[in-house]
Design a protein around this motif. Structure first.
Motif, PDB file in Angstrom:
ATOM      1  N   TRP A  34       0.800  -1.228   0.000  1.00  0.00           N
ATOM      2  CA  TRP A  34       0.000   0.000   0.000  1.00  0.00           C
ATOM      3  C   TRP A  34       0.834   1.280   0.000  1.00  0.00           C
ATOM      4  CZ3 TRP A  34       0.879   2.649   4.510  1.00  0.00           C
ATOM      5  CH2 TRP A  34       1.181   1.911   5.660  1.00  0.00           C
ATOM      6  N   LEU A  35       2.165   1.136  -0.095  1.00  0.00           N
ATOM      7  CA  LEU A  35       3.054   2.291  -0.138  1.00  0.00           C
ATOM      8  C   LEU A  35       3.989   2.150  -1.335  1.00  0.00           C
ATOM      9  CD1 LEU A  35       4.128   4.855   1.422  1.00  0.00           C
ATOM     10  CD2 LEU A  35       5.837   3.312   2.382  1.00  0.00           C
ATOM     11  N   ARG A  36       4.030   3.185  -2.188  1.00  0.00           N
ATOM     12  CA  ARG A  36       4.918   3.155  -3.350  1.00  0.00           C
ATOM     13  C   ARG A  36       5.767   4.428  -3.382  1.00  0.00           C
ATOM     14  NH1 ARG A  36       0.050   1.954  -5.119  1.00  0.00           N
ATOM     15  NH2 ARG A  36      -0.217   3.777  -6.465  1.00  0.00           N
ATOM     16  N   THR A  70       4.457   4.102  11.287  1.00  0.00           N
ATOM     17  CA  THR A  70       4.950   5.410  10.878  1.00  0.00           C
ATOM     18  C   THR A  70       5.309   5.332   9.409  1.00  0.00           C
ATOM     19  OG1 THR A  70       5.866   5.861  13.075  1.00  0.00           O
ATOM     20  CG2 THR A  70       6.712   7.188  11.244  1.00  0.00           C
ATOM     21  N   ILE A  71       4.685   6.191   8.622  1.00  0.00           N
ATOM     22  CA  ILE A  71       5.054   6.318   7.217  1.00  0.00           C
ATOM     23  C   ILE A  71       6.160   7.359   7.155  1.00  0.00           C
ATOM     24  CG2 ILE A  71       4.279   6.942   4.907  1.00  0.00           C
ATOM     25  CD1 ILE A  71       1.410   6.161   5.824  1.00  0.00           C
ATOM     26  N   VAL A  72       7.346   6.950   6.688  1.00  0.00           N
ATOM     27  CA  VAL A  72       8.489   7.846   6.583  1.00  0.00           C
ATOM     28  C   VAL A  72       8.600   8.279   5.123  1.00  0.00           C
ATOM     29  CG1 VAL A  72      10.981   8.091   6.906  1.00  0.00           C
ATOM     30  CG2 VAL A  72       9.659   6.633   8.467  1.00  0.00           C
ATOM     31  N   VAL A  73       8.636   9.590   4.900  1.00  0.00           N
ATOM     32  CA  VAL A  73       8.747  10.123   3.541  1.00  0.00           C
ATOM     33  C   VAL A  73       9.956  11.045   3.449  1.00  0.00           C
ATOM     34  CG1 VAL A  73       6.259   9.945   3.141  1.00  0.00           C
ATOM     35  CG2 VAL A  73       7.216  12.112   3.912  1.00  0.00           C
ATOM     36  N   PRO A  74      10.611  11.065   2.295  1.00  0.00           N
ATOM     37  CA  PRO A  74      11.719  12.009   2.119  1.00  0.00           C
ATOM     38  C   PRO A  74      11.221  13.452   2.169  1.00  0.00           C
ATOM     39  CG  PRO A  74      11.829  10.250   0.484  1.00  0.00           C
ATOM     40  CD  PRO A  74      10.492  10.136   1.160  1.00  0.00           C
ATOM     41  N   MET A 156      -7.576   5.984  16.335  1.00  0.00           N
ATOM     42  CA  MET A 156      -7.525   6.010  14.873  1.00  0.00           C
ATOM     43  C   MET A 156      -6.527   7.054  14.393  1.00  0.00           C
ATOM     44  SD  MET A 156     -10.634   5.877  12.222  1.00  0.00           S
ATOM     45  CE  MET A 156     -10.326   5.448  10.522  1.00  0.00           C
ATOM     46  N   TRP A 157      -5.237   6.692  14.501  1.00  0.00           N
ATOM     47  CA  TRP A 157      -4.156   7.540  14.017  1.00  0.00           C
ATOM     48  C   TRP A 157      -2.879   6.728  13.850  1.00  0.00           C
ATOM     49  CZ3 TRP A 157       0.242   8.516  17.008  1.00  0.00           C
ATOM     50  CH2 TRP A 157       0.158   8.139  18.354  1.00  0.00           C
ATOM     51  N   ILE A 158      -2.112   7.139  12.853  1.00  0.00           N
ATOM     52  CA  ILE A 158      -0.764   6.606  12.637  1.00  0.00           C
ATOM     53  C   ILE A 158       0.152   7.810  12.446  1.00  0.00           C
ATOM     54  CG2 ILE A 158      -1.523   4.372  11.728  1.00  0.00           C
ATOM     55  CD1 ILE A 158      -1.010   5.441   8.898  1.00  0.00           C
ATOM     56  N   ARG A 159       1.442   7.577  12.392  1.00  0.00           N
ATOM     57  CA  ARG A 159       2.379   8.690  12.270  1.00  0.00           C
ATOM     58  C   ARG A 159       2.857   8.877  10.821  1.00  0.00           C
ATOM     59  NH1 ARG A 159       3.678   7.288  17.726  1.00  0.00           N
ATOM     60  NH2 ARG A 159       3.493   9.178  18.972  1.00  0.00           N
ATOM     61  N   LEU A 160       3.247  10.106  10.535  1.00  0.00           N
ATOM     62  CA  LEU A 160       3.903  10.478   9.288  1.00  0.00           C
ATOM     63  C   LEU A 160       5.175  11.203   9.688  1.00  0.00           C
ATOM     64  CD1 LEU A 160       3.838  10.894   6.129  1.00  0.00           C
ATOM     65  CD2 LEU A 160       2.793  13.110   6.633  1.00  0.00           C
ATOM     66  N   ALA A 161       6.321  10.692   9.251  1.00  0.00           N
ATOM     67  CA  ALA A 161       7.599  11.332   9.570  1.00  0.00           C
ATOM     68  C   ALA A 161       8.232  11.836   8.280  1.00  0.00           C
ATOM     69  CB  ALA A 161       8.536  10.343  10.259  1.00  0.00           C
ATOM     70  N   VAL A 162       8.663  13.079   8.305  1.00  0.00           N
ATOM     71  CA  VAL A 162       9.375  13.663   7.173  1.00  0.00           C
ATOM     72  C   VAL A 162      10.854  13.650   7.538  1.00  0.00           C
ATOM     73  CG1 VAL A 162       9.713  15.740   5.799  1.00  0.00           C
ATOM     74  CG2 VAL A 162       7.413  15.102   6.558  1.00  0.00           C
ATOM     75  N   ALA A 168      14.129   6.897   0.352  1.00  0.00           N
ATOM     76  CA  ALA A 168      12.887   6.357  -0.204  1.00  0.00           C
ATOM     77  C   ALA A 168      11.840   6.349   0.907  1.00  0.00           C
ATOM     78  CB  ALA A 168      13.107   4.934  -0.716  1.00  0.00           C
ATOM     79  N   ALA A 169      10.591   6.155   0.504  1.00  0.00           N
ATOM     80  CA  ALA A 169       9.515   6.036   1.501  1.00  0.00           C
ATOM     81  C   ALA A 169       9.552   4.636   2.092  1.00  0.00           C
ATOM     82  CB  ALA A 169       8.171   6.302   0.846  1.00  0.00           C
ATOM     83  N   ARG A 170       9.130   4.535   3.347  1.00  0.00           N
ATOM     84  CA  ARG A 170       9.061   3.233   4.016  1.00  0.00           C
ATOM     85  C   ARG A 170       8.057   3.325   5.154  1.00  0.00           C
ATOM     86  NH1 ARG A 170      13.584   5.670   6.240  1.00  0.00           N
ATOM     87  NH2 ARG A 170      13.722   5.570   8.522  1.00  0.00           N
TER      88      ARG A 170
END
Length: 177
Positions: A34-36, A70-74, A156-162, A168-170
């Motif tokens: 579910w993550l690309r 945690t969704i890590v994005v550049p 109902m929450w998850i994290r997003l880290a920049v 890459a995203a992970r």
């Protein structure tokens, strides 16, 4: 009297299992389907499912609750969140600051345009929305939060880290036990 070798091994296995159950939270990194990530366009695409089946609570994103994922994005990457509500209860998604106290309901997103429509009312079952925003260029921690009153407080929450260091995203998953 000496215990039989089989019984000793079984006892040892039970003790190991009990120790694992009491172990602290484990963190794993992965890239789920579910993550690309597109290096060419520097775009992260997230298939964000509210109320995913098989989770311990219907108040979840992609099966995760209470910040387990945690969704890590550049930094400075484009983010496309394809939101779908699979639950019979209305849900939404709003990127808010990763800070306590957690709000009861939706507030303005911490990143411009980082929210589904009808953030407070929520979208009905099978409704979809596409959220597009640019991640900040600086390191930051956020929550992807259901803005319907009480849902975020119910887990109902998850994290997003920049991260400027991310190539890459992970997804990082932290589950207890």
């Amino acid at each position: 009297m000496q215990p039989a070798p089989g019984r000793l091994a079984a006892t040892f296995a039970v003790l190991l299992a009990l120790g694992a159950a009491a172990a602290p939270a484990q963190t794993t990194d992965s890239t789920p389907a579910w993550l690309r990530w597109s290096r060419d366009t520097k775009t992260v695409t997230v298939e964000l499912v509210a109320g995913a089946e098989g989770a311990k609570s219907p108040f979840n994103f992609n099966g995760y609750i209470d910040g387990e994922a945690t969704i890590v994005v550049p930094a400075a990457s484009r983010v496309v969140m394809n939101f779908v509500n699979k639950d019979g209860t209305p849900h939404s998604a709003v990127v808010i600051a990763d800070a306590d106290p957690m709000p009861n309901m939706s507030e303005d997103p911490a990143i411009p345009r980082a929210a589904t429509r009808k953030a407070i009312e929520g979208l009905p079952q099978e409704a979809t929305d596409t959220v597009r925003f640019t991640a900040p260029s600086a390191r930051g921690s956020y929550r992807i939060f259901c803005g319907v009153p009480g849902h975020g407080l119910s887990g109902m929450w998850i994290r997003l880290a920049v991260s400027p260091d991310a190539a890459a995203a992970r997804v990082e998953v932290k589950r207890k036990g």
